[in-house]
Design a protein around this motif. Sequence first.
Motif: not given
Length: 141
Positions: A80-102
């Motif tokens: 759950s700690m690894e998933r939490k850190f992976a979900s916080k990785v992102g870009r600026l709000p107007f750029m879409p993110s693929s969330n591949l790591q999560h």
Amino acid sequence: MSFGLPSLKVKPENAGNVTVQEGPFGIPNPMVAGIGSTKNKLGMSHPLQASEKNYHLNEEKMNMAMLRNIQGLHAPMKLSMERKFASKVGRLPFMPSSNLQHDVFTGRYLDIGFEDILNTSEFCEVSGQPHAVVERSLGIL
């Protein structure tokens, strides 16, 4: 023996707790809140919709409870700690993110779902002016 697993029975959600920011005419402003903001006012259209909406969450809870019973408390806490850190990785709000790591941590990169086929970024309705989107995410607008 229950083994501490969560229940599989679907519990109805309360639609009364949803708060929508309304504009001057009693409806959300689509230029600020986006077109999808009115969906919160709609109810469930099918009895299985609530179950399918929470499918991944229920599956994750069952897997974590089973992992806790088999390997101990440290294993689900580490995941759950690894998933939490992976979900916080992102870009600026107007750029879409693929969330591949999560998706790799949760195992959802193997599934082909509705959002993979019909939710492509070129047909997205929420793209807006970058400055307005960033100001809204910071609470300035």
